[in-house]
Design a protein around this motif. Structure first.
Motif, PDB file in Angstrom:
ATOM      1  N   GLU A 135       0.805  -1.219   0.000  1.00 14.14           N
ATOM      2  CA  GLU A 135       0.000   0.000   0.000  1.00 14.14           C
ATOM      3  C   GLU A 135       0.844   1.277   0.000  1.00 14.14           C
ATOM      4  O   GLU A 135       0.654   2.169   0.826  1.00 14.14           O
ATOM      5  N   HIS A 138       0.802   6.670  -4.187  1.00 12.82           N
ATOM      6  CA  HIS A 138       1.327   7.367  -5.369  1.00 12.82           C
ATOM      7  C   HIS A 138       0.265   8.356  -5.860  1.00 12.82           C
ATOM      8  O   HIS A 138      -0.743   7.945  -6.447  1.00 12.82           O
ATOM      9  N   PRO A 148      -1.110   0.511  -4.872  1.00 13.32           N
ATOM     10  CA  PRO A 148      -1.079  -0.916  -5.202  1.00 13.32           C
ATOM     11  C   PRO A 148      -1.087  -1.775  -3.942  1.00 13.32           C
ATOM     12  O   PRO A 148      -0.690  -1.322  -2.860  1.00 13.32           O
ATOM     13  N   LEU A 151       4.365  -3.133  -3.607  1.00 11.41           N
ATOM     14  CA  LEU A 151       5.459  -2.739  -4.479  1.00 11.41           C
ATOM     15  C   LEU A 151       6.590  -3.718  -4.221  1.00 11.41           C
ATOM     16  O   LEU A 151       7.031  -3.884  -3.078  1.00 11.41           O
ATOM     17  N   ARG A 168      11.336  -3.917 -10.661  1.00 12.51           N
ATOM     18  CA  ARG A 168      10.330  -3.394  -9.725  1.00 12.51           C
ATOM     19  C   ARG A 168       8.960  -3.702 -10.314  1.00 12.51           C
ATOM     20  O   ARG A 168       8.786  -3.679 -11.539  1.00 12.51           O
ATOM     21  N   PHE A 170       4.548  -3.219  -9.506  1.00 10.97           N
ATOM     22  CA  PHE A 170       3.332  -2.986  -8.746  1.00 10.97           C
ATOM     23  C   PHE A 170       2.519  -4.280  -8.810  1.00 10.97           C
ATOM     24  O   PHE A 170       2.311  -4.834  -9.896  1.00 10.97           O
ATOM     25  N   GLU A 172      -1.031  -6.223  -7.900  1.00 15.79           N
ATOM     26  CA  GLU A 172      -2.443  -6.147  -7.539  1.00 15.79           C
ATOM     27  C   GLU A 172      -2.960  -7.569  -7.346  1.00 15.79           C
ATOM     28  O   GLU A 172      -2.887  -8.402  -8.255  1.00 15.79           O
ATOM     29  N   TYR A 190      -3.249   3.336 -13.362  1.00 12.48           N
ATOM     30  CA  TYR A 190      -1.802   3.203 -13.590  1.00 12.48           C
ATOM     31  C   TYR A 190      -1.351   4.029 -14.790  1.00 12.48           C
ATOM     32  O   TYR A 190      -0.255   4.598 -14.781  1.00 12.48           O
ATOM     33  N   TRP A 215       6.377   9.754 -10.953  1.00 11.25           N
ATOM     34  CA  TRP A 215       7.000   8.448 -10.695  1.00 11.25           C
ATOM     35  C   TRP A 215       8.501   8.479 -10.917  1.00 11.25           C
ATOM     36  O   TRP A 215       9.236   7.679 -10.314  1.00 11.25           O
ATOM     37  N   VAL A 225       3.483  -3.971 -13.994  1.00 11.92           N
ATOM     38  CA  VAL A 225       2.214  -4.108 -13.295  1.00 11.92           C
ATOM     39  C   VAL A 225       1.800  -5.573 -13.384  1.00 11.92           C
ATOM     40  O   VAL A 225       1.592  -6.109 -14.475  1.00 11.92           O
TER      41      VAL A 225
END
Length: 300
Positions: A135, A138, A148, A151, A168, A170, A172, A190, A215, A225
């Protein structure tokens, strides 16, 4: 913290609970100390509880599973640690009622974290327990934000080497508690984050100081993602993946889908085969499959 060893496992255990929000005893053991007996993890958690740093609830189902979470004192303490700076848990993270109501989703998020952690350990790659941050806020303007479920930081390649590439993502986690359309709407958020440029009052972009997407202040590349799908059978998984694909047609014109891999996979496949296996399906071409770390995806 009388009796709490802040230099080793106690510190890690408290940091994990503050960052993950909650975990069962068995999940905590797998995250922080899988090579020792689970009794040691139980004693560690009991010690932290005696010091008022963590607490627990017992779920009435699932064999009366114990779920651990940080107290407000534990959250306050960890917020002062350098490795936790800037990561603020929600106000309800220490409320037993909120923990009970959110347990289904949050424990699934923790199980997803374990899929990545344990896969990295098997492969000799680098993904530490605190490389999973839940959580993270952003902003995308107008008081809205993308938050998200997690992360993820992950370094591909040998953990003891210097030549691996940093990834990296995100993440969900969808348990089929919302309709496919609402799931697909996350893509719009996003995409907004991808192109969001904050406007500072009284300041305009200049040649010397051009406008920069928000970002870019955090990441050298926009994170991938990853949609992890659970709570439904194969037909439901297919419906949700195709809803995500249909959602790409609603996005504003931008380079988002060209530059950012958007992938989906069933949680059951991650748990059975590992996230590094070819279980991920690109939303733009759901008939393909590959590992989320694959070089075939554009962002490496």
């Amino acid at each position: 913290m009388i009796g709490v060893d802040v230099s080793s496992g106690d510190r890690l255990a408290l940091g994990v609970l503050a960052q993950y929000r909650m975990a069962t005893t068995e999940q905590m053991h797998r995250v922080i100390a899988p090579m020792v007996r689970i009794e040691q993890t139980r004693r560690r958690l009991a010690r932290l509880r005696a010091e008022g740093l963590v607490d627990r609830i017992t779920l009435p189902q699932a064999g009366r599973t114990r779920v651990w979470f940080p107290t407000s004192y534990g959250v306050q303490l960890t917020s002062e640690w350098p490795e936790m700076r800037g990561h603020r848990p929600s106000r309800t993270v220490s409320d037993p009622t909120a923990v009970r109501l959110k347990a289904g989703h949050t424990l699934t998020v923790t199980e997803t974290a374990l899929a990545f952690l344990e896969d990295a350990r098997r492969r000799g790659e680098l993904c530490q327990p605190l490389d999973w941050m839940t959580e993270v806020h952003h902003p995308i303007g107008s008081g809205e934000a993308v938050i998200p479920d997690a992360l993820l930081y992950y370094r591909r390649g040998p953990a003891d080497g210097d030549n691996g590439s940093m990834l990296r993502a995100f993440v969900e986690v969808d348990r089929a508690t919302m309709g496919p359309e609402r799931l697909a709407a996350k893509l719009t958020s996003y995409e907004r984050l991808y192109r969001y440029v904050p406007v500072l009052p009284g300041r305009r972009p200049t040649i010397q100081e051009p406008a920069v997407e928000e970002w870019r202040r955090r990441y050298p590349l926009f994170p991938r993602v990853l949609f992890v799908l659970d709570g439904t059978g194969p037909a439901g998984i297919e419906n949700r993946i195709h809803a995500l694909r249909a959602g790409t047609g609603l996005l504003a014109p931008s380079r988002f889908l060209h530059d950012v891999p958007v992938l989906a996979a069933p949680l059951a496949d991650l748990l059975q085969h590992g996230p590094s296996s070819p279980v991920w399906r690109p939303v733009l071409d759901p008939d393909q499959r590959g590992p989320w770390t694959g070089r075939a995806y554009r962002q490496t």
